[in-house]
Write an enzyme that holds these catalytic residues in place. Structure first.
Site, PDB file in Angstrom:
ATOM      1  N   HIS A 268       0.872  -1.181   0.000  1.00 39.38           N
ATOM      2  CA  HIS A 268       0.000   0.000   0.000  1.00 39.38           C
ATOM      3  C   HIS A 268       0.911   1.233   0.000  1.00 39.38           C
ATOM      4  O   HIS A 268       1.713   1.409  -0.903  1.00 39.38           O
ATOM      5  CB  HIS A 268      -0.916  -0.118   1.230  1.00 39.38           C
ATOM      6  N   HIS A 307      -1.734  -1.987  -9.873  1.00 39.03           N
ATOM      7  CA  HIS A 307      -2.740  -1.413  -8.978  1.00 39.03           C
ATOM      8  C   HIS A 307      -3.979  -2.287  -9.042  1.00 39.03           C
ATOM      9  O   HIS A 307      -4.312  -2.817 -10.095  1.00 39.03           O
ATOM     10  CB  HIS A 307      -3.095   0.022  -9.417  1.00 39.03           C
ATOM     11  N   ASP A 363       3.040   5.788  -6.522  1.00 37.76           N
ATOM     12  CA  ASP A 363       4.261   5.712  -5.721  1.00 37.76           C
ATOM     13  C   ASP A 363       5.529   5.657  -6.551  1.00 37.76           C
ATOM     14  O   ASP A 363       6.627   5.684  -6.000  1.00 37.76           O
ATOM     15  CB  ASP A 363       4.210   4.458  -4.822  1.00 37.76           C
TER      16      ASP A 363
HETATM   17  N1  CMC Z   1       5.541  -6.469 -10.301  1.00 37.42           N
HETATM   18  C1  CMC Z   1       5.490  -7.670 -10.938  1.00 37.42           C
HETATM   19  N2  CMC Z   1       4.372  -8.374 -11.112  1.00 37.42           N
HETATM   20  C2  CMC Z   1       3.240  -7.862 -10.603  1.00 37.42           C
HETATM   21  C3  CMC Z   1       3.217  -6.630  -9.934  1.00 37.42           C
HETATM   22  C4  CMC Z   1       4.431  -5.921  -9.805  1.00 37.42           C
HETATM   23  N3  CMC Z   1       4.481  -4.753  -9.187  1.00 37.42           N
HETATM   24  N4  CMC Z   1       1.947  -6.357  -9.543  1.00 37.42           N
HETATM   25  C5  CMC Z   1       1.195  -7.395  -9.938  1.00 37.42           C
HETATM   26  N5  CMC Z   1       1.976  -8.296 -10.591  1.00 37.42           N
HETATM   27  C6  CMC Z   1       1.543  -9.545 -11.235  1.00 37.42           C
HETATM   28  C7  CMC Z   1       1.267 -10.638 -10.221  1.00 37.42           C
HETATM   29  O1  CMC Z   1       2.420 -11.407  -9.973  1.00 37.42           O
HETATM   30  C8  CMC Z   1       0.180 -11.411 -10.916  1.00 37.42           C
HETATM   31  O2  CMC Z   1       0.783 -12.194 -11.916  1.00 37.42           O
HETATM   32  P1  CMC Z   1       0.228 -13.680 -12.224  1.00 37.42           P
HETATM   33  O3  CMC Z   1      -1.149 -13.457 -12.764  1.00 37.42           O
HETATM   34  O4  CMC Z   1       1.204 -14.245 -13.190  1.00 37.42           O
HETATM   35  O5  CMC Z   1       0.221 -14.394 -10.908  1.00 37.42           O
HETATM   36  C9  CMC Z   1      -0.650 -10.342 -11.609  1.00 37.42           C
HETATM   37  O6  CMC Z   1       0.284  -9.266 -11.855  1.00 37.42           O
HETATM   38  C10 CMC Z   1      -1.821  -9.825 -10.794  1.00 37.42           C
HETATM   39  O7  CMC Z   1      -1.310  -9.440  -9.497  1.00 37.42           O
HETATM   40  P2  CMC Z   1      -2.157  -9.440  -8.162  1.00 37.42           P
HETATM   41  O8  CMC Z   1      -1.210  -9.471  -7.012  1.00 37.42           O
HETATM   42  O9  CMC Z   1      -3.216 -10.483  -8.233  1.00 37.42           O
HETATM   43  O10 CMC Z   1      -2.864  -8.033  -8.271  1.00 37.42           O
HETATM   44  P3  CMC Z   1      -3.479  -7.195  -7.090  1.00 37.42           P
HETATM   45  O11 CMC Z   1      -4.562  -6.383  -7.660  1.00 37.42           O
HETATM   46  O12 CMC Z   1      -3.808  -8.050  -5.918  1.00 37.42           O
HETATM   47  O13 CMC Z   1      -2.222  -6.288  -6.664  1.00 37.42           O
HETATM   48  C11 CMC Z   1      -0.843  -4.574  -5.991  1.00 37.42           C
HETATM   49  C12 CMC Z   1      -2.179  -4.939  -6.649  1.00 37.42           C
HETATM   50  C13 CMC Z   1      -0.738  -3.064  -5.896  1.00 37.42           C
HETATM   51  C14 CMC Z   1      -0.794  -5.170  -4.581  1.00 37.42           C
HETATM   52  C15 CMC Z   1       0.308  -5.147  -6.866  1.00 37.42           C
HETATM   53  O14 CMC Z   1       0.258  -4.637  -8.170  1.00 37.42           O
HETATM   54  C16 CMC Z   1       1.673  -4.878  -6.249  1.00 37.42           C
HETATM   55  O15 CMC Z   1       2.129  -5.629  -5.367  1.00 37.42           O
HETATM   56  N6  CMC Z   1       2.391  -3.777  -6.704  1.00 37.42           N
HETATM   57  C17 CMC Z   1       3.648  -3.418  -6.117  1.00 37.42           C
HETATM   58  C18 CMC Z   1       3.415  -2.635  -4.834  1.00 37.42           C
HETATM   59  C19 CMC Z   1       2.926  -1.230  -5.113  1.00 37.42           C
HETATM   60  O16 CMC Z   1       3.445  -0.519  -5.958  1.00 37.42           O
HETATM   61  N7  CMC Z   1       1.918  -0.826  -4.329  1.00 37.42           N
HETATM   62  C20 CMC Z   1       1.360   0.535  -4.412  1.00 37.42           C
HETATM   63  C21 CMC Z   1      -0.035   0.523  -4.940  1.00 37.42           C
HETATM   64  S1  CMC Z   1      -0.656   2.147  -5.354  1.00 37.42           S
HETATM   65  C22 CMC Z   1      -0.655   3.057  -3.899  1.00 37.42           C
HETATM   66  C23 CMC Z   1      -1.457   2.495  -2.776  1.00 37.42           C
HETATM   67  O17 CMC Z   1      -2.431   1.768  -2.949  1.00 37.42           O
HETATM   68  O18 CMC Z   1      -1.103   2.800  -1.654  1.00 37.42           O
END
Ligand code: CMC
Length: 428
Positions: A268, A307, A363
């Site tokens: 987050h 995201h 971010d």
């Molecule tokens: N780098 C590499 N792969 C990623 C990333 C990333 N940053 N984000 C998602 N994926 C991949 C993930 O491995 C999955 O792949 P597969 O389908 O092969 O398993 C696919 O994309 C879907 O990911 P998910 O985890 O199911 O998606 P989510 O909606 O649960 O995750 C998230 C959203 C923000 C937690 C994730 O994108 C992430 O961990 N990003 C990095 C951390 C980040 O930048 N967070 C800030 C978010 S914006 C500000 C805020 O909310 O505070």
């Protein structure tokens, strides 16, 4: 058969049901009547991570993640970032309309009235170790404010709620600045009422021996833009924490400490801190392809990318990227910006990121601006929490006016053991 309905056949019983639809949703409680018999509790929906569950109605923030649109109370984020001050935006987010000039003047005056911090909280901050994470310090200090303002527990009184809102918006900036000064080992700077909210925040952080601190106008403007962009983002983890804790009708300081605690996680609001560590680890643009390969192998995530809602370029990121360029013109460039630009360029062309719709988020570039202001990475999430405070409070207030809101208490699917007999310790 009404058009706005869902026809469901339960193949376990052969029975059919008509479930009303409204606003593109089915009411989860309507599923409860779908039962196999008298003893059956009824159908529930299962939604880990609340990925497809609306827990509230809200008129604060609109996000269209597919199109990359973000609006507060109907105003596009681009317009607000260009024209509005942070407190003006906070007023809009909280009260639903842009303030008139006298309303804004009163609002600013009322907030200024509360910027000082009781010495008990200053003393509390001083008891933390010099290297205490400022986010832990922020969370603890915000929670502790409830001890000074026990009247804040009277949450059913709207005038009292408004008083706490003004107090909290004022005090979070002072706490954040004091957390920074404590980490640096510098004495605290009191607020300067002649400055804007953002200018005063810079004053409380950076004033040294000068009689009067004059914020650099480019940095003040950049920070104002960042604050406007971070003011709210509908039902994210932090805001949901605020609503959940608020739904138990406790005081807002405790609820806000909980919201900030959720923000502190690296998935987050602490992603901005993690982005900077990653950029420093990569070190130079030539090493980006090697790092991208590691991400694709699943060894790590590319922080600041992806995201839950945006499946397109995060509109905040576009504005922050432009703001970073303006800041770097004043502070001088940084190789980390080149690394970030190269990361973005390669990732946006790569099938792994394209197919998963992973774009840079809010971010990705914000940490570069904070670094250009000489702030340590550990402070970045605090820099997110200060402006997000108005969003958390807007959601907290909104819930009081929503007759459908009640104590938030989700269900579970229990998959633990059946009843077992206690076995004495010697017999296990
Ligand atoms: N780098 C590499 N792969 C990623 C990333 C990333 N940053 N984000 C998602 N994926 C991949 C993930 O491995 C999955 O792949 P597969 O389908 O092969 O398993 C696919 O994309 C879907 O990911 P998910 O985890 O199911 O998606 P989510 O909606 O649960 O995750 C998230 C959203 C923000 C937690 C994730 O994108 C992430 O961990 N990003 C990095 C951390 C980040 O930048 N967070 C800030 C978010 S914006 C500000 C805020 O909310 O505070």
């Amino acid at each position: 058969m009404p058009k706005d309905s869902l026809s469901v056949v339960d193949n376990r019983t052969g029975l059919s049901y008509e479930l009303p639809l409204a606003d593109g949703t089915v009411r989860a409680m309507d599923l409860r009547k779908i039962r196999t018999g008298e003893d059956d509790f009824g159908l529930m929906s299962y939604d880990p991570g609340f990925a497809n569950t609306a827990s509230t109605r809200s008129s604060i923030t609109y996000v269209d993640g597919e199109k990359g649109i973000l609006r507060y109370r109907g105003y596009p984020i681009e317009t607000l970032a260009k024209n509005a001050g942070y407190l003006e935006t906070a007023y809009l987010v909280i009260f639903g309309r842009l303030p008139t000039a006298p309303q804004l003047a009163n609002w600013e005056r009322d907030i200024r009235h509360h910027t000082m911090l009781h010495t008990n909280i200053q003393n509390l901050i001083e008891t933390f170790r010099y290297d205490a994470h400022p986010m832990s310090l922020f969370i603890s200090s915000v929670a502790s404010l409830a001890t000074l303002y026990p009247d804040s527990r009277d949450v059913m009184d709207p005038a009292n709620r408004r008083l706490q809102v003004e107090r909290i918006i004022a005090k979070v900036a002072t706490i954040a600045a004091f957390a920074y000064r404590h980490n640096q080992g510098w004495p605290f700077n009191g607020p300067d009422d002649s400055l804007s909210y953002v200018g005063n925040f810079l004053n409380m952080m950076f004033k040294m021996t000068e009689v009067k601190y004059e914020p650099n106008p480019v940095l003040e403007k950049a920070l104002n833009v960042l604050f406007v962009l971070h003011a709210d983002h509908e039902q994210n983890a932090g805001t949901t924490a605020m609503r959940v804790i608020g739904s138990a009708q406790g005081d807002p300081y405790s609820a806000l400490a909980g919201a900030a605690a959720a923000l502190y996680g690296p998935l987050h609001g602490a992603a901005n801190e993690a982005v900077l560590s990653q950029l420093e680890l990569i070190g130079k643009p030539e090493r980006v392809p090697e790092f991208i390969e590691r991400v694709k192998k699943g060894e790590c995530r590319l922080m600041g990318f992806g995201h839950r809602i945006y499946k397109n370029y995060d509109p905040r990121c576009r504005i922050i990227k432009k703001t970073a360029e303006e800041v770097f013109r004043v502070t001088g460039s940084n190789v980390l910006l080149d690394v970030a630009l190269e990361l973005e360029r390669i990732a946006l062309e790569d099938e792994y990121f394209v197919s998963r719709k992973l774009y840079p988020n809010v971010d990705f570039y914000s940490g570069l601006i904070y670094r250009a202001m000489n702030l340590p990475a550990s402070l970045f999430t605090v820099m997110f929490a200060v402006p997000r405070t108005c969003g958390w409070l807007a959601h907290w207030l909104e819930a009081f006016d929503d007759p459908e809101q009640k104590l938030m208490r989700p269900r579970q699917i229990y998959d633990g053991p059946e009843e077992r007999g206690y076995v004495s310790i010697g017999a296990r």
